[in-house]
Design a protein around this motif. Structure first.
Motif, short mmCIF file in Angstrom:
data_model
loop_
_atom_site.label_atom_id
_atom_site.label_comp_id
_atom_site.label_asym_id
_atom_site.label_seq_id
_atom_site.Cartn_x
_atom_site.Cartn_y
_atom_site.Cartn_z
N PRO A 139 -7.13 2.54 4.14
CA PRO A 139 -7.25 1.09 4.28
C PRO A 139 -6.09 0.49 5.07
CG PRO A 139 -6.53 1.67 2.06
CD PRO A 139 -6.85 2.96 2.75
N CYS A 176 -8.24 -0.54 -7.48
CA CYS A 176 -7.77 0.77 -7.03
C CYS A 176 -7.55 1.73 -8.21
CB CYS A 176 -6.46 0.60 -6.26
SG CYS A 176 -5.77 2.20 -5.77
N PRO A 177 -8.27 2.84 -8.25
CA PRO A 177 -8.19 3.74 -9.41
C PRO A 177 -6.87 4.51 -9.50
CG PRO A 177 -9.62 4.68 -7.74
CD PRO A 177 -9.25 3.32 -7.26
N THR A 178 -6.18 4.63 -8.38
CA THR A 178 -4.95 5.44 -8.40
C THR A 178 -3.69 4.59 -8.36
OG1 THR A 178 -4.87 5.58 -5.99
CG2 THR A 178 -6.15 7.29 -7.13
N CYS A 219 -3.18 7.19 -2.27
CA CYS A 219 -4.56 6.80 -1.89
C CYS A 219 -5.48 8.01 -1.78
CB CYS A 219 -4.52 6.06 -0.56
SG CYS A 219 -6.15 5.57 0.01
N VAL A 220 -6.65 7.91 -2.42
CA VAL A 220 -7.64 8.99 -2.34
C VAL A 220 -8.81 8.63 -1.41
CG1 VAL A 220 -7.05 9.98 -4.59
CG2 VAL A 220 -8.78 8.16 -4.46
N ARG A 221 -8.67 7.51 -0.70
CA ARG A 221 -9.68 7.05 0.28
C ARG A 221 -11.07 6.86 -0.35
NH1 ARG A 221 -8.24 10.90 5.35
NH2 ARG A 221 -7.53 12.32 3.75
N CYS A 222 -11.08 6.19 -1.49
CA CYS A 222 -12.36 5.96 -2.18
C CYS A 222 -13.10 4.73 -1.67
CB CYS A 222 -12.12 5.81 -3.68
SG CYS A 222 -11.22 4.31 -4.10
N PHE A 223 -12.43 3.90 -0.87
CA PHE A 223 -13.03 2.67 -0.26
C PHE A 223 -13.24 1.53 -1.24
CE2 PHE A 223 -15.64 5.38 2.96
CZ PHE A 223 -14.46 5.84 3.54
N LEU A 224 -12.81 1.69 -2.48
CA LEU A 224 -13.09 0.62 -3.45
C LEU A 224 -12.40 -0.70 -3.04
CD1 LEU A 224 -13.09 2.28 -6.98
CD2 LEU A 224 -14.98 1.12 -5.84
N CYS A 225 -11.18 -0.60 -2.58
CA CYS A 225 -10.47 -1.81 -2.15
C CYS A 225 -11.23 -2.46 -1.00
CB CYS A 225 -9.03 -1.48 -1.75
SG CYS A 225 -8.92 -0.20 -0.48
N ALA A 281 -2.69 2.75 -5.99
CA ALA A 281 -2.04 2.88 -4.68
C ALA A 281 -1.67 1.51 -4.10
CB ALA A 281 -2.95 3.63 -3.71
N ILE A 282 -2.21 0.44 -4.73
CA ILE A 282 -1.90 -0.91 -4.25
C ILE A 282 -1.15 -1.66 -5.34
CG2 ILE A 282 -2.87 -3.08 -3.35
CD1 ILE A 282 -5.42 -1.44 -2.66
N PHE A 306 0.83 -1.20 0.00
CA PHE A 306 0.00 0.00 0.00
C PHE A 306 0.87 1.26 0.00
CE2 PHE A 306 -2.46 3.01 2.84
CZ PHE A 306 -3.31 3.45 1.84
S1 SF4 Z 1 -8.97 1.69 -3.75
FE1 SF4 Z 1 -6.97 2.66 -3.75
S2 SF4 Z 1 -7.44 4.80 -3.58
FE2 SF4 Z 1 -9.30 3.74 -3.00
S3 SF4 Z 1 -9.14 3.54 -0.80
FE3 SF4 Z 1 -8.26 1.70 -1.65
S4 SF4 Z 1 -6.07 2.12 -1.82
FE4 SF4 Z 1 -7.10 4.08 -1.53
#
Ligand code: SF4
Ligand code: SF4
Lengths: 105, 394
Positions: free
Chosen positions: A76, A93-95, A53-59, A97-98, A48
């Motif tokens: 996360p 993850c759209p950015t 990370c934009v904290r979108c919660f998708l993960c 970040a993972i 991670f």
């Molecule tokens: S999907 Fe990526 S950007 Fe969104 S909360 Fe999880 S790590 Fe962060």
């Protein structure tokens, strides 16, 4: 890493499930799946990067285990006891970040 | 007063289900058992049976729906045959392992290939190791009665295993016979309400069913299935006794026919037992010391009863409509296994007969009898005898 919020449940389930075999191997408590630590199946591990990370919660939403929970700031946190390394979080993850990295080099 | 009706085996099975009042029935039509769910859906549609009838797209889904319903804690029923049962295979183990007392009616039918819709027992025999109790019916009355008994045994707290009752394709499923339909009140008394203490759905008290069993637990869980199947022996006998008291019809793990002074006892299951009894009568008139035995309960296998039978005769001849390729007949293997450590044992002969709906005739039974008589004097020539085989086209 923050401590799993399921710690108490795990201990309770562990106790009940190892004491007596029930008909149909039924667990008469909720959440018995928490004692089955699927993390040992993992080959790839999600890494991670907080800066991206934009904290979108998708993960968090897509993790099938679920092995991701959110810290106080809604970032996360990966629980490697349960993360089976499927890579869905990294894929969603759209950015980016993972990233999935091989566990053993 | 019990009512007598002339009906097909399939209808008898549907009536048994109606009398048992299951709350959920899930089924997919398959020859020759299609009429069972058809008739049940009629009962439900007419308001004669208060149940949920689930239409599914395959047998795999039918049994899966039954597992779900039974895990929720209600009496559950389904019916199938042959390829349909084979398609359920995976879930049959799960139903037994989860200790869900689902009851299933089976129109015993051959398996493909070649495609064959007629009778033999290959379908249920192939499922003998799934942990399901197995009954085999000789006629339509037995089909009805043994389904009721299946519920009684399956739901007993000492057992809690699923159970299947087989009745031969077309010979019974599509043939009409007079069948006595027991009084609903008596059936209610006999079966009681199904109130499981182990598997049920209660949102106020959540439980986990169908859990993961690590090596540290799996073996114990499987042993519990073994133990339940062993317990079933006693429970079945009790159920047979209670059934006889209530309904007047007697059942036994192994039913013997003219075996007392028999030198040769032919053992079989299902509708073939009827033919065999007639054959025994005929040969007895001719002075031949022959008897018959019918295995009503194939799982748990009636080991003690077979041992008692073996003490009576010089030859046990197994007539069976199934094959375990590369070994022989499945029933033969069970009989032989039951006697393996006995000090004195009779000659045991393995006859494969009547596969895929081939008629079993007196001539074929004569042939088997001839081999049995010869075996007493000259010994056994073959491990497995295929009777009625058209050698000329091989
Ligand atoms: S999907 Fe990526 S950007 Fe969104 S909360 Fe999880 S790590 Fe962060
Ligand atoms: S790799 Fe799979 S199991 Fe692990 S955190 Fe990501 S989604 Fe969850």
């Amino acid at each position: 890493m923050a401590e799993s919020p399921f710690k108490a449940d795990i201990e309770r389930a562990q106790k009940e499930l190892t004491e007596k075999m029930t008909p149909g191997a039924i667990a008469y408590i909720p959440g018995s799946s928490v004692i089955n630590k699927t993390g040992s199946w993992r080959v790839f591990k999600p890494e991670f990067n907080k800066d991206k990370c934009v904290r979108c919660f998708l993960c968090y939403t897509y993790c099938p285990e679920p092995a991701i929970y959110l810290d106080e700031e809604n970032y996360p946190v990966f629980d490697y006891d349960y993360c089976k390394g499927c890579g869905i979080c990294a894929n969603e993850c759209p950015t980016k970040a993972i990233t999935m990295v091989r566990e053993v080099k | 007063m019990p009512m007598k009706k002339v009906m097909k085996g399939n209808e008898a099975a549907a009536w048994a289900a109606k009398l048992a009042k299951p709350k959920v029935i899930a089924a997919f039509p398959i020859t020759p058992s299609t009429l069972v769910p058809e008739k049940i859906s009629e009962f439900v549609a007419n308001g004669e049976l208060d149940a949920e009838f689930i239409k599914v797209e395959s047998e795999h889904s039918a049994i899966s729906a039954c597992v779900g319903a039974s895990a929720a804690g209600v009496r559950t029923f389904t019916a199938t045959a042959s390829q349909g049962l084979a398609l359920m295979h995976e879930i049959l183990f799960i139903a037994a392992g989860m200790r869900l007392p689902i009851v299933m009616a089976i129109g015993n039918r051959a398996l493909s290939a070649p495609i064959n819709i007629w009778n033999d027992w290959q379908d249920t025999i192939s499922e003998r190791d799934t942990g399901w109790i197995q009954f085999y019916a000789e006629n339509n009355q037995e089909a009805l009665d043994l389904i009721l008994i299946a519920f009684k045994v399956a739901e007993d707290e000492r057992v809690l295993l699923p159970a299947m009752t087989g009745f031969d394709a077309f010979i019974l499923t599509h043939t009409v016979e007079p069948v006595e339909i027991p009084d609903q009140e008596l059936v209610d008394e006999f079966l009681g309400e199904y109130k499981p203490k182990h598997a049920y759905l209660d949102p106020k008290r959540p439980i986990t069913q169908g859990t993961l069993g690590f090596p540290a637990h799996y073996m114990e869980a499987r042993y519990k299935v073994w133990e339940a199947m062993e317990n079933a022996r006693e429970v079945i006998k009790e159920a047979f006794e209670e059934f006889e008291k209530k309904f007047g019809r007697k059942y036994q793990m192994v039913e013997e026919y003219k075996t007392d002074d028999a030198e040769i006892i032919m053992i079989t299951m299902g509708s073939l037992a009827g033919t065999l009894k007639e054959f025994v009568d005929k040969k007895r008139e001719e002075g031949v010391k022959i008897g018959a035995a019918k295995i009503t309960v194939y799982r748990p296998f009636p080991i003690e009863e077979i041992r008692a039978l073996a003490k009576k005769a010089k030859v046990l001849a197994i007539l069976e409509k199934d094959v375990s390729f590369g070994s022989g007949g499945a029933v033969f293997a069970d009989v032989a296994r039951s006697l393996i450590n006995e000090k004195e044992k009779p000659i045991i002969l393995d006859f494969i007969i009547g596969l895929g709906g081939r008629d079993v005739t007196f001539e074929q039974l004569e042939e088997a009898l001839g081999i049995a008589e010869k075996a007493i004097k000259e010994g056994v020539e073959e491990d497995v005898y295929w009777i009625g085989l058209r050698k000329e086209i091989l």
